[in-house]
Design a protein around this motif. Sequence first.
Motif, mmCIF file in Angstrom:
data_model
loop_
_atom_site.group_PDB
_atom_site.id
_atom_site.type_symbol
_atom_site.label_atom_id
_atom_site.label_comp_id
_atom_site.label_asym_id
_atom_site.label_seq_id
_atom_site.Cartn_x
_atom_site.Cartn_y
_atom_site.Cartn_z
ATOM 1 N N VAL A 1 -112.283 -71.873 -53.792
ATOM 2 C CA VAL A 1 -113.721 -71.808 -53.518
ATOM 3 C C VAL A 1 -114.113 -72.813 -52.430
ATOM 4 O O VAL A 1 -114.893 -72.500 -51.529
ATOM 5 C CB VAL A 1 -114.519 -72.058 -54.806
ATOM 6 N N LEU A 2 -113.581 -74.015 -52.504
ATOM 7 C CA LEU A 2 -113.950 -75.053 -51.543
ATOM 8 C C LEU A 2 -113.496 -74.734 -50.123
ATOM 9 O O LEU A 2 -114.065 -75.255 -49.158
ATOM 10 C CB LEU A 2 -113.374 -76.400 -51.987
ATOM 11 N N THR A 3 -112.464 -73.914 -49.980
ATOM 12 C CA THR A 3 -111.949 -73.594 -48.638
ATOM 13 C C THR A 3 -112.414 -72.227 -48.142
ATOM 14 O O THR A 3 -111.946 -71.760 -47.109
ATOM 15 C CB THR A 3 -110.408 -73.627 -48.639
ATOM 16 N N GLY B 1 -113.154 -70.654 -42.334
ATOM 17 C CA GLY B 1 -112.930 -69.750 -41.215
ATOM 18 C C GLY B 1 -111.633 -68.989 -41.344
ATOM 19 O O GLY B 1 -110.958 -69.040 -42.376
ATOM 20 N N PRO B 2 -111.255 -68.257 -40.284
ATOM 21 C CA PRO B 2 -110.025 -67.450 -40.321
ATOM 22 C C PRO B 2 -108.789 -68.336 -40.411
ATOM 23 O O PRO B 2 -108.866 -69.562 -40.289
ATOM 24 C CB PRO B 2 -110.066 -66.676 -39.005
ATOM 25 N N ARG B 3 -107.656 -67.696 -40.588
ATOM 26 C CA ARG B 3 -106.404 -68.445 -40.719
ATOM 27 C C ARG B 3 -106.102 -69.236 -39.448
ATOM 28 O O ARG B 3 -106.658 -68.979 -38.382
ATOM 29 C CB ARG B 3 -105.251 -67.496 -41.032
ATOM 30 N N LEU C 1 -106.299 -64.513 -45.043
ATOM 31 C CA LEU C 1 -106.531 -65.806 -45.672
ATOM 32 C C LEU C 1 -105.751 -66.909 -44.970
ATOM 33 O O LEU C 1 -104.678 -66.679 -44.429
ATOM 34 C CB LEU C 1 -106.128 -65.747 -47.144
ATOM 35 N N GLY C 2 -106.294 -68.085 -44.988
ATOM 36 C CA GLY C 2 -105.630 -69.231 -44.382
ATOM 37 C C GLY C 2 -106.114 -70.518 -45.017
ATOM 38 O O GLY C 2 -106.874 -70.519 -45.984
ATOM 39 N N HIS C 3 -105.669 -71.646 -44.484
ATOM 40 C CA HIS C 3 -106.090 -72.971 -44.916
ATOM 41 C C HIS C 3 -105.796 -73.228 -46.392
ATOM 42 O O HIS C 3 -106.559 -73.887 -47.093
ATOM 43 C CB HIS C 3 -107.588 -73.174 -44.638
ATOM 44 N N GLY C 4 -104.683 -72.670 -46.890
ATOM 45 C CA GLY C 4 -104.255 -72.918 -48.249
ATOM 46 C C GLY C 4 -104.786 -71.940 -49.276
ATOM 47 O O GLY C 4 -104.443 -72.038 -50.464
ATOM 48 N N ARG C 5 -105.584 -70.963 -48.849
ATOM 49 C CA ARG C 5 -106.174 -70.038 -49.816
ATOM 50 C C ARG C 5 -105.135 -69.077 -50.399
ATOM 51 O O ARG C 5 -105.243 -68.667 -51.554
ATOM 52 C CB ARG C 5 -107.323 -69.256 -49.175
ATOM 53 N N VAL C 6 -104.135 -68.699 -49.620
ATOM 54 C CA VAL C 6 -103.071 -67.839 -50.150
ATOM 55 C C VAL C 6 -102.312 -68.567 -51.247
ATOM 56 O O VAL C 6 -102.031 -68.006 -52.313
ATOM 57 C CB VAL C 6 -102.111 -67.409 -49.021
#
Length: 352
Positions: free
Chosen positions: A277-279, A283-285, A224-229
Motif C-alpha cells: 500500500v505504501l508503495t 509510479g511505474p516500474r 509493478l515495480g519498487h518492491g510491489r511484486v
Amino acid sequence: MYSASAAFLATIPSPDRGVWHLGFIPIRAYALCIIAGIIVALWWGERRWVARGGTKGTVVDVAVFAVPFGLVGGRLYHVITDNQLYFGPGKNPLDALKIWDGGLGIWGAIALGGVGALIACRRKGIPLPAMADTLAPGIVVAQGIGRLGNYFNQELYGAHTDLPWGLEIYQRFNPDDPNNLLNGVATGHIPLPNSPVHPTFLYELLWNFAVAALVVWADRKFKLGHGRVFALYVAGYTAGRFWIELMRTDDANHILGLRVNVWTSILVFLGAVIAFVLTRNRGPREAPETLRGKDFEAEPVSADVAPADATEAEPESAETHAEVGAAPDTVRDTAVDKATASDEPKPDAPAS
C-alpha cells in the motif's frame, strides 16, 4: 490385516528412503531439491532481469551473496524456533549443523538472504527493490520444489485423513531405539498408526505454484515495480502458509495456543500488505537504465563522429559565418565582398 497394495490404490505412497549412497558419498533427496529450486530461481530471475533492461549475469552475481546468507538464515530460524530438537537432555547440539537432514525456515532465509542481496546490489549500484521484484516468482517456485524434499524426508504432514490423496507415512526408525532414524531408510512398508495423513507439503507446493502464476500475471498487467511484486509474493505465500500451518501435526513450539509459524505468517502478511500500500504511488516500474549498475559500459562512439573535446579545429570559411538557412548566392556574395574589402587601400594612420 494391512495390505500395502490396497493402500497404494487409495493413498499416496511415501518414498522408501530419502538418501542413497554413491560409494561412501550420501546423496540426499532434500539437498537435491533445494539445489534444483535454486537453479530454477536463478534461471528464471536472469531471464526476467534481462527482459526488464538489466545486464546479463547480474542475478548470478547477487546470488553469490544472497544464497549463502539465505541458507544460514533459514537454518538459524529453524534451530531457534525448534530448539527442543537440538538442545536439552538426550540431544546433541551438533545436530543443528546437519542441514541435510532437513529444517530450513523460509522466514530466516528471506530475511538474511535479503541482507546478502542488499550487499551485492550496493556493490553493483542497482536498486534492491527491482532485484527483489525480479526474483519473486522464481523464489516461490523454488520453495515449492523444496517441499518435494520434505516428501522424501516424510515431514511436514497433517492429521489422519481418509481422502484419496492421503499420504502413507512409513516407519523409518528402530523400534528398540526411536532416536535411531536408520539414516532415512524405511524398514519396509510399515505405516505409522495415524497413516494416511494430509500431505500438507503437497498443499503448500501447489499453493506456491499458484502464487507464482498470480505474481507473474499481476506484474505483466499492472507493470509493478519498487518492491510491489515482492510484497505481493510475500502476502500471497503467507496467506496460504497460515491455513496450511494450522493443519500440520508435527512437533512445534506454540504461543497462545498457536504454532510459532502461524503467528509469523500473520505478522509477515500484515507487513507485506502495508509495504504494498505504501508503495502504490511510487509510479511505474524502474527505468531500464537504473538496472544496469556501475559496471555497465556505454556503447562505443563511432569513429565517424568527432569527439567533443577535439583540439584540431576546422579551417574557417565564409560559410561558417553565414546565417543558417542563407541561400548559396548570398553566401558566395558575402565571400566576394570580404575578399574585395581586403584588397582596398587602407587610410593612412594619423600622425602621432
